[in-house]
Design a protein around this motif. Structure first.
Motif: not given
Length: 335
Positions: A205-210, A212-214, A320-327
């Protein structure tokens, strides 16, 4: 004092013996390029794990490549008799072994080579280890990237520091035949979502959200095994955006390297594909477990972004926030 390099600089036959897997072999390439340039007239051979022999098709400056079977299980000690005989028939002047494992050390000893360089192992378990080598070098472990450790081994052994290390890979045109019909000329980010074990992966589920940022086309690939292919099928059914192309275990190592070479950036966990992307000088975004040895594998430099997390049950734990903000910051940096 005469250095190891001074002893072997005019050697006729050199073998570098390293029985590591894909990541080990990729991180060895800069050291191999230094040896090749320092001994340009030598017949230059390399022995690696059998599954990654094909990678060294991309390094035509290596004269011969030999495989040693380690996956899924290595041979019994007595099954190496034939390999030892083959090594002795080659009459190597020099063997360089920066691996340090018991098996590779014994192969070095019984090769019959006049000059045998070995790196002191991380833990000196075997009493016989020192007797396998005519020369040894000691470089600390877990202090820097593995490729830099190996270069330090060579420099401490007298190899000239002014020789520039590089990966020096050459991609054959036929490596792209399976890929270009699917990706065309569209710029894309390559995503290798899985690794060899759950604890090094993001939860689905975290990979799907990540992903989704693309706002950029992306291509998915996985290894040719049932575990990863099953995971990829489940991931595809959950994605909010569909990929430009999918290679579900259909690429060999050379074709995977070709695919990454066409990408704008590489997104992955701690896996062999990450090292291929570094080799190809592609920007990378990777997630890692925070361990004492992670410094040996996590790429360094302005174009590489790593996010570190803790062990979960069973997957990697990164907020999740750390992962997405860094990405998102990474995506901004490569545009």
């Amino acid at each position: 004092m005469t250095t190891f390099y001074q002893k072997i600089r005019h050697a006729k036959k050199i073998l570098v013996l390293d029985l590591g897997f894909l990541g080990d072999t990729v991180t060895l390439l800069p050291a191999l390029s230094v040896i090749r340039k320092a001994c340009p007239r030598a017949d230059f051979s390399v022995m690696v794990e059998s599954k990654v022999v094909s990678l060294l098709q991309l390094t035509p400056w290596i004269d011969h490549v030999f495989g040693y079977p380690r996956f899924p299980k290595g041979p019994k000690w007595y099954q190496d008799f034939g390999r030892v005989l083959n090594l002795r028939r080659e009459h190597y002047d020099v063997i360089i072994n920066l691996n340090g494992s018991d098996r590779s050390s014994l192969l070095t000893l019984f090769s019959g080579a006049t000059h045998r360089l070995g790196r002191v192992p991380y833990r000196k378990k075997s009493r016989f280890w020192r007797y396998c080598f005519t020369d040894t070098v000691e470089v600390p472990y877990h202090t820097q990237h593995l490729s830099h450790q190996r270069l330090d081994c060579l420099h401490l052994s007298g190899f000239p520091k002014e020789i520039s290390p590089d990966f020096d890979v050459v991609m054959p045109e036929n490596a792209f035949e399976k890929i270009r019909p699917s990706v065309g000329t569209t710029p894309f980010i390559h995503v290798s979502p899985f690794t060899t074990m759950d604890k090094k992966e993001l939860p689905a589920e975290q990979l799907v959200e990540l992903l989704g940022c693309l706002d950029f086309p992306f291509v998915l690939s996985c290894a040719p095994n049932e575990r990863e292919q099953t995971k990829l099928k489940a991931l595809l059914s959950s994605l909010k955006k569909q990929p430009l192309a999918v290679f579900a275990g259909s690429l060999n190592i050379v074709e995977l390297t070709a695919l990454i070479s066409l990408s704008q950036a590489h997104l992955c966990g701690d896996s062999g594909s990450l090292h291929l992307a570094v080799m190809l000088k592609k920007p990378t975004f990777a997630w890692f477990r925070e361990t004492s040895g992670v410094v040996e594998w996590a790429p360094t430099g302005d174009t590489h972004v790593n996010v570190f997390g803790d062990d979960g049950d069973p997957f990697l734990k990164i907020p999740q926030k750390k992962l997405e903000d860094t990405f998102r910051a990474f995506l901004m940096s490569i545009q």
